[in-house]
Every structure is written in structure tokens, then in C-alpha cells.
Design a protein around this motif. Sequence first.
Motif, PDB file in Angstrom:
ATOM      1  N   TRP A  93       0.854  -1.197   0.000  1.00 48.58           N
ATOM      2  CA  TRP A  93       0.000   0.000   0.000  1.00 48.58           C
ATOM      3  C   TRP A  93       0.892   1.249   0.000  1.00 48.58           C
ATOM      4  N   PHE A  94       0.552   2.161  -0.922  1.00 46.99           N
ATOM      5  CA  PHE A  94       1.311   3.414  -1.052  1.00 46.99           C
ATOM      6  C   PHE A  94       0.365   4.608  -0.966  1.00 46.99           C
ATOM      7  N   GLU A  95       0.911   5.658  -0.388  1.00 46.47           N
ATOM      8  CA  GLU A  95       0.195   6.940  -0.389  1.00 46.47           C
ATOM      9  C   GLU A  95       0.846   7.830  -1.479  1.00 46.47           C
ATOM     10  N   TRP A  96       0.103   8.122  -2.579  1.00 43.13           N
ATOM     11  CA  TRP A  96       0.600   8.886  -3.736  1.00 43.13           C
ATOM     12  C   TRP A  96       0.269  10.373  -3.542  1.00 43.13           C
ATOM     13  N   THR A  97       1.280  11.205  -3.785  1.00 48.15           N
ATOM     14  CA  THR A  97       1.084  12.668  -3.763  1.00 48.15           C
ATOM     15  C   THR A  97       1.379  13.222  -5.160  1.00 48.15           C
ATOM     16  N   TYR A  98       0.384  13.845  -5.746  1.00 51.48           N
ATOM     17  CA  TYR A  98       0.517  14.419  -7.093  1.00 51.48           C
ATOM     18  C   TYR A  98       0.663  15.944  -6.948  1.00 51.48           C
ATOM     19  N   THR A  99       1.825  16.483  -7.382  1.00 52.53           N
ATOM     20  CA  THR A  99       2.104  17.941  -7.287  1.00 52.53           C
ATOM     21  C   THR A  99       2.517  18.486  -8.671  1.00 52.53           C
ATOM     22  N   PRO A 100       1.926  19.598  -9.140  1.00 49.74           N
ATOM     23  CA  PRO A 100       2.341  20.170 -10.442  1.00 49.74           C
ATOM     24  C   PRO A 100       3.830  20.544 -10.423  1.00 49.74           C
ATOM     25  N   TRP A 101       4.483  20.366 -11.596  1.00 51.50           N
ATOM     26  CA  TRP A 101       5.927  20.676 -11.758  1.00 51.50           C
ATOM     27  C   TRP A 101       6.032  21.933 -12.636  1.00 51.50           C
ATOM     28  N   PHE A 102       6.574  22.999 -12.042  1.00 53.07           N
ATOM     29  CA  PHE A 102       6.658  24.300 -12.740  1.00 53.07           C
ATOM     30  C   PHE A 102       8.077  24.551 -13.231  1.00 53.07           C
ATOM     31  N   ASP A 103       8.170  25.287 -14.361  1.00 51.62           N
ATOM     32  CA  ASP A 103       9.488  25.733 -14.826  1.00 51.62           C
ATOM     33  C   ASP A 103       9.776  27.106 -14.246  1.00 51.62           C
ATOM     34  N   ALA A 104      10.829  27.751 -14.696  1.00 45.41           N
ATOM     35  CA  ALA A 104      11.221  29.055 -14.159  1.00 45.41           C
ATOM     36  C   ALA A 104      10.199  30.136 -14.450  1.00 45.41           C
TER      37      ALA A 104
END
Length: 616
Positions: A93-104
Motif C-alpha cells: 500500500w502506497f500513499e501517492w502525492t501528485y504535485t504540479p511541476w513548474f518551470d522558471a
Amino acid sequence: MLKETKTDVLDYLVKQLPKATAFINAKLEIVYVSDKWIEDFNFADKSIIGTPIYELFDTIDDDKRALLERCLLGMPKQVVTESYVDETNREKWFEWTYTPWFDASENIIGLILQTDLVCEKVSLEQEVERLELLVKTKSEIAKIGSWEYDAINDSLGWCEMTRTIHEVPKSYIPSIEEAINFYKEGTSRTAISKIVKDAIKNGKPWSKRLQLVTAKGKEIWVVVSGKPRYTKGKFVGLIGTFQDVTSHIKSEIKTKESEHLLRTVIDNLPLNVFIKDLNNRKTLVNQSECNYLGVKSPEEVLGKTDFDFYDEATALISHEEDFRVIHQLKPILGKEYISIKKDGTTTSFLSSKIPLFNEEGGVTGIVGFSLDISHIKQKEEEMRNLINVTSLQNKKLINFAHIVSHNLRSHTANFSMLLEFLMNEKDEAEKQNILNMLADASDNLLETLDNLNEVVAINTNTNLTKQPVRVTDKVIHVQQNLSAFLKKHKAKIINKIPVDLTINGIPAYVESILMNFITNAVKYQHPNRDPRIELNASQSEHQTTISISDNGLGIDLAKYGDKLFGMYKTFHEHSDARGIGLYITKNQIEAMNGKISTESEVNKGTTFNIYFNETD
């Protein structure tokens, strides 16, 4: 060149991240991944850079891809818990965290995925959920609720089941005083008030069965349990459970009523009823069994075996029967046996033993029923004795009638013939001779009638009662009456009967019996020796035996034994022999419920044994 160096540095940094992390581009392809992420998902043998993530995880369905697409469009960080089955078929069992990846320039160029292994946490959550469901289910089935009293805020909390038991709305919040007032006025309310006060004051836990009246007026039985709560040694409240046991109480009352009814029936049966376990110990007895064993209550019998109450032989027979019933599973029905208790008491029983089975069909012991038939056996014995006596009397009557008919007919024929001779005789001298013969015939007829009357008197006189008779006194009296007769024949009487021996008989008959046997012993003396008569006695609890022995002619019992006591039966050539004495003597003995036996040897002598019944 510089860009490649930066890329290598970023790749190097991501690999060393302590948390499992993966970077995916807008096409959902793996760009960077940490060693921890590869380790957790067992991807060491795979080249995953550039691989779409949905090809790596079959759990990413259309809904999950839609979630990823929304994150790429700027949806804030999302956390999802889901399982993953690796190539070794192990579930994690895993807890997944989805976070947007931004450029500069703050443009979303992909997603940062981070995972935490939460197997233990999920397992605990599942166990908690399972236990909560189990508690809820048990609560609903057993009708067990909970409650808690906060002494600091003076508030009482009920769970949903407790409210259901009280038949109050789900929003109902009671005070402790209102809760106490739900208990039935009287014993129950007084008891709960005291219990709560003792718990608050003395810290005493409790569990009590009480009656309660619900909000709808329904009377029920509940078991309320509780104990005090303390914080740093200070009383802060009470906590406990609340169970509706009305159905159990009703069932218990019904069971007790059934048990009472069954016990009443069993205790009033005219049978001895008992149950034994596999070790032959009694686990149940009814009042009849207690009465027979001489105890006041079943408690004096329970747990004991037959060896505690009966003699060893009786107990051993019973033990072997119990063993056979238990192991062969075949009942013993209506068996008649004799029971002997340790005090010597003997009882006849009609007994049955049946194997006792439990709900699973296994044998747990035996059920026994015994009917005391001692009185029936006694009546049977009395009936047999009566039949025997009746049969004997009937034979005597037939024999007596035959004798009377024969003898009277003989005398009548003799008279008729003499009278005919007298009528036809002319000679006076011969007539006188015939008259003399008629006189003799008349005397003989009178003697016969006297003998017959005496026999009738013995067998029909019911007014004579048995009483103590001192035998030596009767012997002395007979000797005195026969003194001249005994002296003439030089007869010697040796009396070895104890001076104080007493029998239960009819005095006149006892004297007549002694007279007859002593007279016969002298009358039938051996020609070569003087008569010698010896009297002996022996006595037991129920019988006294008088033996009269002589040294006379003796009797050939093989030839005359069955005719010895018949009427008009003689066995020696003797002018005084009439064959009536022994017949009368035997009738006198039997009239006193006694009996007689004979031992004899020709030319050596005879012994008559007279048995006097001392019980009736």
C-alpha cells in the motif's frame, strides 16, 4: 554543454532523494526517478526513463488518467492511497502525492509524484475498521450499548444502541438524574442510585441486573456495568456498558418454570429416578431415591457412586450394568433384581437403565428408573404359599373324603352283614355271639368317628392361637403321664433340650406330639434292647427344631417313606397299631405352620425332626 551538465546534476540529485520520487512530463512519461522509488516498486531491472507511467501501473485507469490531466492543468496537490502488486505477487500500500511541476516561468511542465509505503498504517486502519464493524455488529446482536459520564462538565453521553434500548430519539441527551429515573421505581432505582454513589465516592466498579422502564413505558431487564475513570489520581467520570437482557431473563424464567415443573413431576413419581455420569457418579436424584437411600436432600447423594450406599456385591453388579449400557448403547429395560444396602436392608426392584445423549449425539451417562416391588414380591410369595396350602388342603380333603368313604362303607357293610346273620340265625348261642360282634363293630365305628372328628377339629379349629411354650415342661408332663408305661417297658428318656427353650406353638398340640412320638418309640421297640429315646433341640432366628430319636425297629423309608404319615397306614406287625397317630401328629404340626422330616434305618432306629415356625 552547460545544459547537459545541469541535467546530469538534477538527475543525480533526484536519484539521491530519501523519499520515493518521480518526475513525469506533460506526456506522462518518466523523466527523473529516485533510487528509493525504483526500489519500492522493484523496477531495478527495467529501463523506465521515457516510459509512460500508465504502462508501469495497471492501476492507472481512465479515472486516474483524468486526475493526472487535471493536475497538469493546475489542480492543487492531490493525495491518494492505493495498493500495488509487484512481480512477486506481493501487495503493498502506497500513499501517492501528485504535485504540479513548474518551470522558471511558472509554467506547468509536468508532475512530481511522491510515494510513501503505508502498509502498516493501512493494515491498522483496516483492523480498526474491522473491529469497529465487529463491535457495532455485536452491539446490535447482543443489544449492548455504551455510556460515559463526564464529572468535570457534569454531562452524560449515550451511544446509539443505549438510546435505542431506552426508546428515546437519537438526539436525546440525558442528565445523570434523568438516566437514574429510567430505572423502575423501588428496588432497581434504589440499587442504581447507591451503586453510582459508591462508584463516585469509593471507586467501586459494578455489574448489576436491574429493571428499567423505557420512554415508551415498556418494562425491560438490563445489565448495567461501569467503573470510575481517573486522571492523575483524580476522579473525572464513569464509563460503562448497557445491555438489554429481557429475552434472556424471560427465557431464564421460562427455563426455571420448566425445571420446576419437571422437578415437581419427577419428585412425585412413585419411582426412584436418577442420572449418572460416565464415572457412575450420580448427578440427579429424585425424592423417592433420597427416601430409599435414607437421606434428607439430593446434595447428600450427588457426586457419589453405588459403592457409597450398597454392599459391594450389589454395587459391583450395578457398576457393570452401567458400563454395559454406556459402551453398548443398549438400554436395560424392566430387569428384576435384589438391592442390598450397607445396613443389610434388602429390596426387590424392577429397574431400567437408558443411555443419556447430548445434542451432538455423544453419550454422557445413563438415566435410571427403579420401582420398588418388594410388596408385590411379598404378595406373590403369600399367594404361592396360599396356593400351596390350598393345594395341600385340597389333597388332604380328597384323601380324607376317600378315607371316610372307605371306612364308613366298611363299617356299614360289616353292620349290614351281621344284622342279616342275626335275622337268619335260630341258635340263641350264635345270636349272642353275633350280638357281641355287633357291639365290637359299634365300638370300632365310634373309635373311627372319634379319630375322624379329631382330624377335622385340627384342620378347622381357627380359634386356637400360638403362644410361647416351654418345651422341657411339656416333656416332664408327658413323662409323668407315661411313667407306668415307661417303667413297664424299661424305657429311658434322655432330654437334652435346654431348660429355658421356648417355642411358639399351641400347648395342647405340642404335648400331643411329644406323647405320640415317645409312645411310638416304646411301642415299636427292638426286641433285643430296651427303648432309649433322646430329645435334642436347635434354634435360629426364624425356626426351632426338635429332634426325637429312638433305637427301635426303624422304618424302611425306601418302601414306606411316601406313606409314612398316611391315615391308617401301619408298617409293623403290632396289635395296637391303628395307623392314625402319625397322621394326626402331622396335621397338628402343619396346623402350627410347621413341618416334619424323618431319618430311619431298619433295626437301628428312627429320628423325627419337627420344625416349628417362629415367625407366624
